[in-house]
Design a protein around this motif. Structure first.
Motif, short mmCIF file in Angstrom:
data_model
loop_
_atom_site.label_atom_id
_atom_site.label_comp_id
_atom_site.label_asym_id
_atom_site.label_seq_id
_atom_site.Cartn_x
_atom_site.Cartn_y
_atom_site.Cartn_z
N LEU A 185 0.83 -1.21 0.00
CA LEU A 185 0.00 0.00 0.00
C LEU A 185 0.87 1.26 0.00
O LEU A 185 0.56 2.24 -0.68
CB LEU A 185 -0.94 -0.01 1.20
N ALA A 186 1.96 1.23 0.76
CA ALA A 186 2.84 2.39 0.82
C ALA A 186 3.52 2.66 -0.52
O ALA A 186 3.80 3.81 -0.87
CB ALA A 186 3.90 2.19 1.91
N LYS A 187 3.77 1.60 -1.27
CA LYS A 187 4.44 1.76 -2.57
C LYS A 187 3.55 2.50 -3.57
O LYS A 187 4.03 3.13 -4.50
CB LYS A 187 4.83 0.38 -3.12
N ASN A 188 2.23 2.42 -3.37
CA ASN A 188 1.27 3.16 -4.20
C ASN A 188 1.48 2.89 -5.69
O ASN A 188 1.56 3.81 -6.51
CB ASN A 188 1.35 4.66 -3.91
N SER A 189 1.58 1.62 -6.04
CA SER A 189 1.87 1.22 -7.42
C SER A 189 0.64 1.35 -8.32
O SER A 189 -0.49 1.36 -7.85
CB SER A 189 2.34 -0.24 -7.43
N GLU A 190 0.92 1.40 -9.62
CA GLU A 190 -0.16 1.45 -10.60
C GLU A 190 -0.85 0.08 -10.74
O GLU A 190 -1.99 0.00 -11.16
CB GLU A 190 0.38 1.88 -11.96
N ILE A 191 -0.11 -0.97 -10.40
CA ILE A 191 -0.64 -2.33 -10.50
C ILE A 191 -0.38 -3.04 -9.17
O ILE A 191 0.76 -3.05 -8.69
CB ILE A 191 0.05 -3.12 -11.64
N ILE A 192 -1.43 -3.57 -8.56
CA ILE A 192 -1.29 -4.32 -7.31
C ILE A 192 -1.80 -5.74 -7.55
O ILE A 192 -2.91 -5.93 -8.06
CB ILE A 192 -2.07 -3.67 -6.16
N ILE A 193 -0.99 -6.71 -7.20
CA ILE A 193 -1.36 -8.12 -7.36
C ILE A 193 -1.33 -8.80 -6.01
O ILE A 193 -0.29 -8.80 -5.33
CB ILE A 193 -0.42 -8.83 -8.35
N TYR A 194 -2.45 -9.35 -5.62
CA TYR A 194 -2.56 -10.05 -4.34
C TYR A 194 -2.93 -11.51 -4.59
O TYR A 194 -3.96 -11.79 -5.19
CB TYR A 194 -3.64 -9.41 -3.46
N ASP A 195 -2.07 -12.42 -4.14
CA ASP A 195 -2.32 -13.85 -4.31
C ASP A 195 -2.81 -14.40 -2.97
O ASP A 195 -2.01 -14.61 -2.05
CB ASP A 195 -1.03 -14.54 -4.75
N GLU A 196 -4.11 -14.61 -2.86
CA GLU A 196 -4.73 -15.07 -1.60
C GLU A 196 -4.20 -14.26 -0.41
O GLU A 196 -3.64 -14.81 0.55
CB GLU A 196 -4.44 -16.57 -1.38
N PRO A 197 -4.37 -12.93 -0.45
CA PRO A 197 -3.70 -12.07 0.54
C PRO A 197 -4.20 -12.23 1.97
O PRO A 197 -3.50 -11.88 2.91
CB PRO A 197 -4.01 -10.66 0.03
N THR A 198 -5.42 -12.75 2.14
CA THR A 198 -5.97 -12.83 3.50
C THR A 198 -5.84 -14.23 4.11
O THR A 198 -6.41 -14.50 5.17
CB THR A 198 -7.46 -12.42 3.50
N ALA A 199 -5.08 -15.10 3.45
CA ALA A 199 -4.99 -16.49 3.91
C ALA A 199 -4.52 -16.61 5.35
O ALA A 199 -4.96 -17.49 6.08
CB ALA A 199 -4.06 -17.28 2.98
N ASN A 200 -3.63 -15.72 5.79
CA ASN A 200 -3.08 -15.79 7.15
C ASN A 200 -3.67 -14.75 8.09
O ASN A 200 -3.16 -14.58 9.20
CB ASN A 200 -1.55 -15.61 7.11
N LEU A 201 -4.71 -14.05 7.65
CA LEU A 201 -5.25 -12.95 8.45
C LEU A 201 -6.50 -13.36 9.22
O LEU A 201 -7.33 -14.11 8.71
CB LEU A 201 -5.59 -11.76 7.55
N ASP A 202 -6.63 -12.84 10.43
CA ASP A 202 -7.86 -13.05 11.19
C ASP A 202 -8.96 -12.13 10.64
O ASP A 202 -8.67 -11.22 9.86
CB ASP A 202 -7.63 -12.80 12.68
N PRO A 203 -10.23 -12.37 11.01
CA PRO A 203 -11.33 -11.59 10.43
C PRO A 203 -11.17 -10.08 10.59
O PRO A 203 -11.48 -9.31 9.66
CB PRO A 203 -12.55 -12.11 11.19
#
Length: 214
Positions: free
Chosen positions: A144-162
């Motif tokens: 998010l800090a990088k503020n890129s033109e393209i963001i790719i998330y591969d199953e980004p919430t797999a390790n996150l709690d609700p």
């Protein structure tokens, strides 16, 4: 901004991508779905220049991601499903990102705090030794800090709690301006309020590509 043309990628006798053509433009927020082995990760890694295609080509803003790897990766933020085995502590990692990608340290710290990552008490701990959830929060904060033109998330919430998932999607909604966001996901219910396009893959091919209202 992303153009995939007749892309074929084989690993030995296995065809992972079979003559795939698809384009992604600014303000596309895409759920990339399909069963394991559908070719989703191969497509993402081809976009990022990790793989040489057997046929066809990929261009990012008109650039070949293999020949122009540095320029292309400057435009992309990527959060993998499995965090890489980074041996740096968090302070060193932030310094590295600050120097290599010209990202503000304060902005990384801001998003880490927004993700409820207790960064101050973990600043000198090795990234490698953090919990899966803490690693994922750190990688999300950097993306998010990088503020890129393209963001790719591969199953980004797999390790996150609700709660952390809620924070993640809140931050995405606050930052969805003039960019491409690709979510490789099995959780359409989580991203349905963010995405405006749903792409389904199977057996190395695009099965469906639907525009949706969110």
């Amino acid at each position: 901004m992303i153009k995939v043309s007749n892309l074929t990628k084989k690993f030995g006798s296995h065809t992972s991508l079979n003559n795939v053509s698809i384009e992604f433009d600014k303000n596309d927020y895409v759920a990339l779905m399909g069963p394991n082995g559908a070719g989703k990760t191969t497509l993402i890694r081809s976009i990022m220049g990790y793989y040489h295609p057997n046929a066809g080509e990929v261009t990012i803003k008109g650039l070949n991601p293999i020949k122009n790897r540095t320029k292309v990766l400057d435009a992309i933020s990527f959060v993998p499903q499995l965090p890489p085995p980074i041996k740096l502590n968090l302070d060193e990692l932030i310094q590295y990102i600050q120097t290599s990608s010209n990202v503000e340290r304060d902005l990384i710290m801001h998003y880490a705090n927004e993700m409820k990552l207790d960064i101050k008490n973990n600043l000198y701990k090795s990234f490698f030794k953090l919990s899966g959830g803490m690693k994922q929060k750190m990688l999300i904060a950097i993306s998010l800090a990088k503020n890129s033109e393209i963001i790719i998330y591969d199953e980004p919430t797999a390790n996150l709690d609700p709660k952390a998932r809620d924070d993640f999607y809140r931050l995405l909604k606050e930052n969805e301006k003039e960019k491409i966001s690709l979510f490789v996901t099995h959780r359409l219910d989580e991203v349905k309020d963010i995405v405006n396009r749903q792409v389904y893959m199977d057996l190395g091919e695009i099965v469906s590509d639907d525009r949706v209202q969110n």
